[in-house]
Design a protein around this motif. Sequence first.
Motif, PDB file in Angstrom:
ATOM      1  N   VAL A 124     -37.275 -35.412 -16.566  1.00  0.00           N
ATOM      2  CA  VAL A 124     -37.646 -36.235 -17.794  1.00  0.00           C
ATOM      3  C   VAL A 124     -36.661 -36.327 -18.788  1.00  0.00           C
ATOM      4  CG1 VAL A 124     -40.093 -35.637 -16.975  1.00  0.00           C
ATOM      5  CG2 VAL A 124     -38.881 -34.260 -18.752  1.00  0.00           C
ATOM      6  N   CYS A 125     -35.650 -35.347 -18.780  1.00  0.00           N
ATOM      7  CA  CYS A 125     -34.769 -35.538 -19.744  1.00  0.00           C
ATOM      8  C   CYS A 125     -33.604 -36.826 -19.348  1.00  0.00           C
ATOM      9  CB  CYS A 125     -33.953 -34.171 -19.855  1.00  0.00           C
ATOM     10  SG  CYS A 125     -34.730 -33.226 -20.692  1.00  0.00           S
ATOM     11  N   ALA A 126     -33.599 -36.622 -17.855  1.00  0.00           N
ATOM     12  CA  ALA A 126     -32.751 -37.763 -17.445  1.00  0.00           C
ATOM     13  C   ALA A 126     -33.056 -39.150 -17.783  1.00  0.00           C
ATOM     14  CB  ALA A 126     -32.406 -37.412 -15.799  1.00  0.00           C
ATOM     15  N   LEU A 127     -34.541 -39.192 -17.546  1.00  0.00           N
ATOM     16  CA  LEU A 127     -35.320 -40.397 -17.761  1.00  0.00           C
ATOM     17  C   LEU A 127     -35.288 -40.830 -19.264  1.00  0.00           C
ATOM     18  CD1 LEU A 127     -37.567 -42.491 -16.381  1.00  0.00           C
ATOM     19  CD2 LEU A 127     -39.301 -40.770 -17.309  1.00  0.00           C
ATOM     20  N   MET A 128     -35.261 -39.933 -20.101  1.00  0.00           N
ATOM     21  CA  MET A 128     -35.095 -40.165 -21.487  1.00  0.00           C
ATOM     22  C   MET A 128     -34.125 -39.958 -22.234  1.00  0.00           C
ATOM     23  SD  MET A 128     -38.511 -41.205 -22.082  1.00  0.00           S
ATOM     24  CE  MET A 128     -40.211 -41.178 -21.179  1.00  0.00           C
ATOM     25  N   ASP A 129     -33.053 -39.901 -21.424  1.00  0.00           N
ATOM     26  CA  ASP A 129     -31.657 -39.615 -21.916  1.00  0.00           C
ATOM     27  C   ASP A 129     -31.556 -38.641 -22.966  1.00  0.00           C
ATOM     28  OD1 ASP A 129     -28.901 -40.169 -22.215  1.00  0.00           O
ATOM     29  OD2 ASP A 129     -29.185 -41.605 -23.729  1.00  0.00           O
ATOM     30  N   MET A 130     -31.978 -37.382 -22.766  1.00  0.00           N
ATOM     31  CA  MET A 130     -31.787 -36.480 -23.699  1.00  0.00           C
ATOM     32  C   MET A 130     -31.085 -35.193 -23.102  1.00  0.00           C
ATOM     33  SD  MET A 130     -35.592 -35.631 -25.495  1.00  0.00           S
ATOM     34  CE  MET A 130     -36.408 -37.199 -26.557  1.00  0.00           C
ATOM     35  N   GLU A 131     -30.262 -34.468 -23.946  1.00  0.00           N
ATOM     36  CA  GLU A 131     -29.678 -33.184 -23.564  1.00  0.00           C
ATOM     37  C   GLU A 131     -30.676 -32.300 -23.173  1.00  0.00           C
ATOM     38  OE1 GLU A 131     -27.130 -30.025 -25.944  1.00  0.00           O
ATOM     39  OE2 GLU A 131     -26.492 -31.774 -26.375  1.00  0.00           O
ATOM     40  N   CYS A 132     -29.984 -31.612 -22.136  1.00  0.00           N
ATOM     41  CA  CYS A 132     -31.121 -30.648 -21.402  1.00  0.00           C
ATOM     42  C   CYS A 132     -30.339 -29.365 -20.976  1.00  0.00           C
ATOM     43  CB  CYS A 132     -31.750 -31.183 -20.188  1.00  0.00           C
ATOM     44  SG  CYS A 132     -32.730 -30.248 -19.274  1.00  0.00           S
ATOM     45  N   ILE A 133     -30.792 -28.274 -21.559  1.00  0.00           N
ATOM     46  CA  ILE A 133     -30.346 -27.103 -20.953  1.00  0.00           C
ATOM     47  C   ILE A 133     -31.377 -25.876 -20.310  1.00  0.00           C
ATOM     48  CG2 ILE A 133     -29.541 -24.565 -21.958  1.00  0.00           C
ATOM     49  CD1 ILE A 133     -28.123 -26.265 -24.473  1.00  0.00           C
ATOM     50  N   ILE A 134     -31.103 -25.511 -19.327  1.00  0.00           N
ATOM     51  CA  ILE A 134     -32.434 -24.830 -18.668  1.00  0.00           C
ATOM     52  C   ILE A 134     -31.897 -23.287 -18.227  1.00  0.00           C
ATOM     53  CG2 ILE A 134     -33.784 -24.494 -16.537  1.00  0.00           C
ATOM     54  CD1 ILE A 134     -34.228 -27.107 -17.883  1.00  0.00           C
ATOM     55  N   MET A 153     -27.550 -32.163 -10.538  1.00  0.00           N
ATOM     56  CA  MET A 153     -27.147 -33.428 -10.125  1.00  0.00           C
ATOM     57  C   MET A 153     -28.028 -34.139 -11.186  1.00  0.00           C
ATOM     58  SD  MET A 153     -27.689 -33.619  -6.199  1.00  0.00           S
ATOM     59  CE  MET A 153     -27.546 -35.305  -6.076  1.00  0.00           C
ATOM     60  N   LEU A 154     -29.198 -33.660 -11.779  1.00  0.00           N
ATOM     61  CA  LEU A 154     -29.758 -34.513 -12.820  1.00  0.00           C
ATOM     62  C   LEU A 154     -29.690 -34.533 -14.225  1.00  0.00           C
ATOM     63  CD1 LEU A 154     -33.616 -33.312 -11.649  1.00  0.00           C
ATOM     64  CD2 LEU A 154     -32.711 -35.902 -11.438  1.00  0.00           C
ATOM     65  N   GLY A 155     -28.154 -33.563 -14.151  1.00  0.00           N
ATOM     66  CA  GLY A 155     -27.641 -33.583 -15.583  1.00  0.00           C
ATOM     67  C   GLY A 155     -27.857 -32.614 -16.584  1.00  0.00           C
ATOM     68  N   ALA A 156     -28.558 -31.849 -16.074  1.00  0.00           N
ATOM     69  CA  ALA A 156     -28.717 -30.528 -16.699  1.00  0.00           C
ATOM     70  C   ALA A 156     -27.664 -29.252 -16.683  1.00  0.00           C
ATOM     71  CB  ALA A 156     -30.226 -29.848 -16.478  1.00  0.00           C
ATOM     72  N   GLU A 157     -27.665 -28.668 -18.009  1.00  0.00           N
ATOM     73  CA  GLU A 157     -26.834 -27.450 -17.888  1.00  0.00           C
ATOM     74  C   GLU A 157     -27.620 -26.358 -17.453  1.00  0.00           C
ATOM     75  OE1 GLU A 157     -24.207 -24.856 -20.903  1.00  0.00           O
ATOM     76  OE2 GLU A 157     -24.909 -26.619 -21.545  1.00  0.00           O
ATOM     77  N   VAL A 158     -27.587 -25.300 -16.413  1.00  0.00           N
ATOM     78  CA  VAL A 158     -28.039 -24.380 -16.014  1.00  0.00           C
ATOM     79  C   VAL A 158     -27.579 -23.286 -16.329  1.00  0.00           C
ATOM     80  CG1 VAL A 158     -29.475 -23.262 -14.016  1.00  0.00           C
ATOM     81  CG2 VAL A 158     -29.063 -25.722 -14.247  1.00  0.00           C
ATOM     82  N   ARG A 159     -28.074 -22.336 -17.211  1.00  0.00           N
ATOM     83  CA  ARG A 159     -27.565 -21.182 -17.844  1.00  0.00           C
ATOM     84  C   ARG A 159     -28.338 -19.840 -17.175  1.00  0.00           C
ATOM     85  NH1 ARG A 159     -26.582 -22.158 -24.086  1.00  0.00           N
ATOM     86  NH2 ARG A 159     -25.160 -24.031 -24.020  1.00  0.00           N
TER      87      ARG A 159
END
Length: 393
Positions: A124-134, A153-159
């Motif tokens: 949903v962050c990719a869909l709404m163009d929001m920065e995402c940290i998981i 792949m969806l653009g999230a940063e995974v920590r």
Amino acid sequence: MNYQVDLNGFYGNYGGAFVPEVLQEQITRLQEQYLAILQEPDFQAEMARLLADYVGRPTPLYYAKNLSEKYQTKVYLKREDLCHTGAHKINNTIGQILMAKRLGKNKIVAETGAGQHGVATATVCALMDMECIIYMGALDMERQAPNVARMKMLGAEVRAAQSGAKTLKEAVDEALLHWIENPDDTFYIIGSVVGPHPYPDMVARFQSVISAEITKQLVDLEGRSLPDYIIACVGGGSNATGAFYHFLEEETVGLIVAEGGGKGLDSGQTAATSFLGKDGILHGSKTLFMQDKKGLPVEAYSISAGLDYPGFGPLYAHLKEVNRVEFLAIDDDAAMQAGLALCKLEGIIPAIESAHALAVLDKKKFKPTDVVVVNLSGRGDKDLHNYTTYFKL
């Protein structure tokens, strides 16, 4: 009996919002606005459109003929595994990302255990163009590598959460800390019915689409809106809450929870909160969780990465207290065998979380006329390595 949250965010004796002062303004604002936002016609219309066209709702209520013959009862599977991203988690992240937009937030933080909530949040962050940290426990990242790859792949940063057991509790700890440090521009999308009020109620409302659909689908399939039993697995409790929501006050409907029994209640390697939990404050709410002598959370264990949480949401603490739900601890072997059985009997590979719910069919005897709905919360793609390793396939 009222099973809805009260004005102070409590289900009976459990719930509330116990947060650091730095988050109090954000939590209070959310408490004051979330119901009004949920009721806005534009919000409801956008949510309904995305659930239908993007998520793929309604999901089928599938009559499992072969399972029904094996267990001599009517078994229906609520196919949340067919949602976009492969699990029920997307129902909630769609709702919360729309909430975040209306609150003016442009960054998202989240935690994940099995990775499904992380994938749904990244989606949903990719869909709404929001920065995402998981944040994800380092051990869970190893167990759920396909979902880690999907998030990236969806653009999230995974920590990676490296402390403690390196699983879901630690991921929640790290995500909360991140939110504390970035309260002004960041919205925390919590993945389950846990955390400070209003999160348990908000997540429950977003997931309630599951039970709303079940009532309508059963009318077409069985000529009645109420099943005899609903079975669901519980870590934090989001998929079960979604399946139970519209039936909580229908006392004729039996509600059965499958917890991660791990290697046994006396093994020290379990996630059976209902059997071993004590009252306390965990991640912002009063609930039940497994504790050491000092009242600190102990390390939970389950073969399922989505169930190894030392507690559950405050609604479930309340449901246990008033005896509305039956809890069963499902050990690793029973869950894995039930998952493999579904593969061979129905051609459906379930998530190991969902396999715990399926294992209840081996633990309880149902009448031939009973309508038993099992919430199939997710698909097993993410667990193929665990399945093949366990069964040496």
